[in-house]
Design an enzyme around this catalytic site. Structure first.
Site, PDB file in Angstrom:
ATOM      1  N   HIS A  88       0.803  -1.213   0.000  1.00  0.00           N
ATOM      2  CA  HIS A  88       0.000   0.000   0.000  1.00  0.00           C
ATOM      3  C   HIS A  88       0.844   1.275   0.000  1.00  0.00           C
ATOM      4  O   HIS A  88       0.352   2.344  -0.292  1.00  0.00           O
ATOM      5  CB  HIS A  88      -0.986   0.008   1.173  1.00  0.00           C
TER       6      HIS A  88
ATOM      7  N   ASP B  93       0.295  -7.674   1.280  1.00  0.00           N
ATOM      8  CA  ASP B  93       0.681  -6.283   1.526  1.00  0.00           C
ATOM      9  C   ASP B  93       2.187  -6.141   1.596  1.00  0.00           C
ATOM     10  O   ASP B  93       2.728  -5.462   2.470  1.00  0.00           O
ATOM     11  CB  ASP B  93       0.054  -5.732   2.801  1.00  0.00           C
TER      12      ASP B  93
ATOM     13  N   SER C  85       4.591   2.695   7.720  1.00  0.00           N
ATOM     14  CA  SER C  85       4.300   1.565   6.854  1.00  0.00           C
ATOM     15  C   SER C  85       5.517   1.139   6.050  1.00  0.00           C
ATOM     16  O   SER C  85       6.178   1.958   5.423  1.00  0.00           O
ATOM     17  CB  SER C  85       3.187   1.912   5.869  1.00  0.00           C
TER      18      SER C  85
END
Length: 509
Positions: free
Chosen positions: A236, A269, A352
């Site tokens: 992402h 992911d 992230s």
């Protein structure tokens, strides 16, 4: 295990906390309205975000799969800055195609500071500054000034006399001691200390900026995977640059490189990018063994929360094998699933894709999602870290990264059956029908060969308790195709156990 239900809204979170729960469709930044604290993927920090911290709880909205909506268990099941489905809290990803839902929650809305970025807001970080109104002048202004000057002169004179008297009559014998050299460069930090680990790991982490062809994007983190210039991060984080966008990676020393996407796995992911004109002196971070991590072990997280690059935070492993599902909330988004490492190290949007290290400095996970408080949500409010962060175990991420470098496509394990994403079934229930009208149990697939049928409720995978479809998918994806597992299921009130060999599915679609 394959999730043949991919594409469905993110399922409701399983009963186990903080298992992701499907949340009603909301704006990409919206938080789950259901009771409980929503977990969302850590959203990348939008470019241009002020230095002030943005919300760390990824504002990724989680597309919720409506009750009864089937989702393939595992990529083959029918059922990417800055991590889960919502009825119950869904983990926000600071990050793929999970079962058939997608993992990375959409990048959180640009954190609002007070009344919006830079806007005036009560107590907001970005509240506009209002110059105080000038005080009214009075006829006594000149007198006041004269009195002040006189006071300052008297004060200066008294201070000078006082210093002289004290200097001439110092009989206290009090002395201070100064270190010979207190500069940071001269202080030795023993191996194993947080400062030592950070000093060794920071040079091998990068701040990633992804921008789409339309100019949208965000900021995330990544770390050096090998000497060839491969960087591992969340899917992402780089999703905006997948179709012709722009990617850059900046090291702590300020050196910036253009990069390209080698491969990305929406369900896991995980993504791998490669530096263009990579330097020859890259130092890959050592990879640990996430299977050997224990609750209570110290953790160190590195990332760029709210765009604040090279930030180091610490904590412990709070739990293992935590079922987490997340999505970016976009219409085309599919769910991502993981059996995560939970940590209380402060993680926020922009973290992230960054490494979660153990006390020795080895990578044990990739920071991907956070639990969001219901009050702050994952949307425009973008509340910060509440001590519930989730990381993809490095053993799984390593396998995925190697597959992406080798073929450019992810490979998922699957059982070949569609499971319900409801969280009230007491397990993962095989649906009566698969997605698009297909059979719920793939003919000739692993589940079919093991004798599983529609209506069966899977309650355990090996020794792991399965309380929902998303939990089953996350557990299956910790395995590789060809692995043998033991499945415990209920049929008509009776419990049965059967062994089966997991199949495989290539790609996210």
């Amino acid at each position: 295990m394959s999730t043949e239900n991919e594409g469905n809204a993110v399922p409701p979170a399983p009963s186990a906390p903080p298992v992701p729960v499907a949340s009603p469709a909301a704006s990409p930044q919206g938080s789950a309205p259901d009771a409980g604290t929503p977990t969302a993927q850590l959203p990348p920090v939008p470019p241009g975000t002020p230095g002030a911290p943005e919300q760390v709880t990824a504002p990724a909205a989680h597309a919720a799969a409506g009750p009864g909506q089937p989702h393939a268990a595992g990529p083959g099941l029918d059922a990417q800055q800055q991590p889960t489905a919502v009825p119950a809290p869904t983990p926000t990803s600071y990050g793929g195609p999970g079962p058939e839902g997608s993992w990375p929650p959409p990048p959180p809305a640009t954190p609002s500071y007070g009344d919006g970025a830079g806007g005036a807001g009560a107590g907001g970080w970005g509240s506009s500054y209002q110059q105080p109104a000038p005080k009214p002048r009075s006829g006594r202004g000149g007198l006041v000034a004269a009195v002040l000057v006189a006071a300052l002169v008297a004060g200066g004179l008294g201070g000078g006399l006082g210093y002289t008297l004290a200097k001439d009559n110092d009989t206290s014998g009090s002395t201070t001691v100064s270190a010979s050299d207190s500069s940071a460069s001269q202080v030795k930090r023993a191996p194993g200390t947080i400062a030592n680990v950070a000093a060794r790991a920071l040079p091998s982490t990068v701040t990633i900026e992804a921008e789409s062809t339309s100019g949208e994007g965000g900021t995330g983190t990544g770390f050096v995977f090998d000497k060839q210039g491969h960087i591992v991060t969340n899917n992402h984080v780089v999703a905006d640059a997948v179709d012709g966008g722009k990617l850059t990676a900046t090291f702590p020393d300020g050196k910036k490189y253009d990069a390209e996407i080698v491969g990305h796995a929406q369900g896991y992911d995980v993504a791998v990018i490669k530096l263009k004109n990579a330097p020859s002196d890259l130092q890959p971070l050592a990879l640990g063994n996430s299977d050997r991590v224990a609750v209570g072990d110290e953790t160190i997280a590195i990332g760029a929360p709210f765009g604040l690059s090279n930030t180091v935070t610490t904590g412990i492993i709070s739990a293992k094998n935590r079922p987490v599902a997340s999505s970016d909330g976009s219409a085309s988004s599919k769910a991502s699933y993981m059996s995560a490492l939970q940590t209380d190290a402060s993680i926020n949007p922009g973290n992230s894709g960054g490494p979660l290290l153990d006390a020795s400095g080895a990578v044990i996970g990739i920071n991907s999602a956070i639990q969001s408080s219901s009050s702050g949500g994952l949307g425009s409010g973008q509340s910060g870290s509440i001590g519930l962060g989730f990381a993809i175990p490095i053993n799984q991420a390593k396998y995925v990264a190697q597959q992406l470098i080798k073929t450019g496509k992810p490979v998922y394990a699957k059982i070949g059956a569609s499971v319900s994403l409801e969280d009230s079934t007491g397990g993962a229930k095989i649906t009566d029908q698969g997605t698009g009208g297909s059979a719920a149990v793939e003919s000739g697939g692993p589940a079919d060969k093991a004798g599983l049928k529609p209506g069966d409720v899977i309650t355990k995978l090996d020794d792991h308790v399965i309380d929902s479809g998303p939990t089953l998918i996350g557990e299956i994806w910790t395995h590789k195709p060809g692995d043998k597992v033991t499945v415990t299921y209920k049929r008509g009130g009776d419990e049965h156990t059967v062994d089966l060999t997991l199949g495989s599915r290539v790609g996210d679609s």
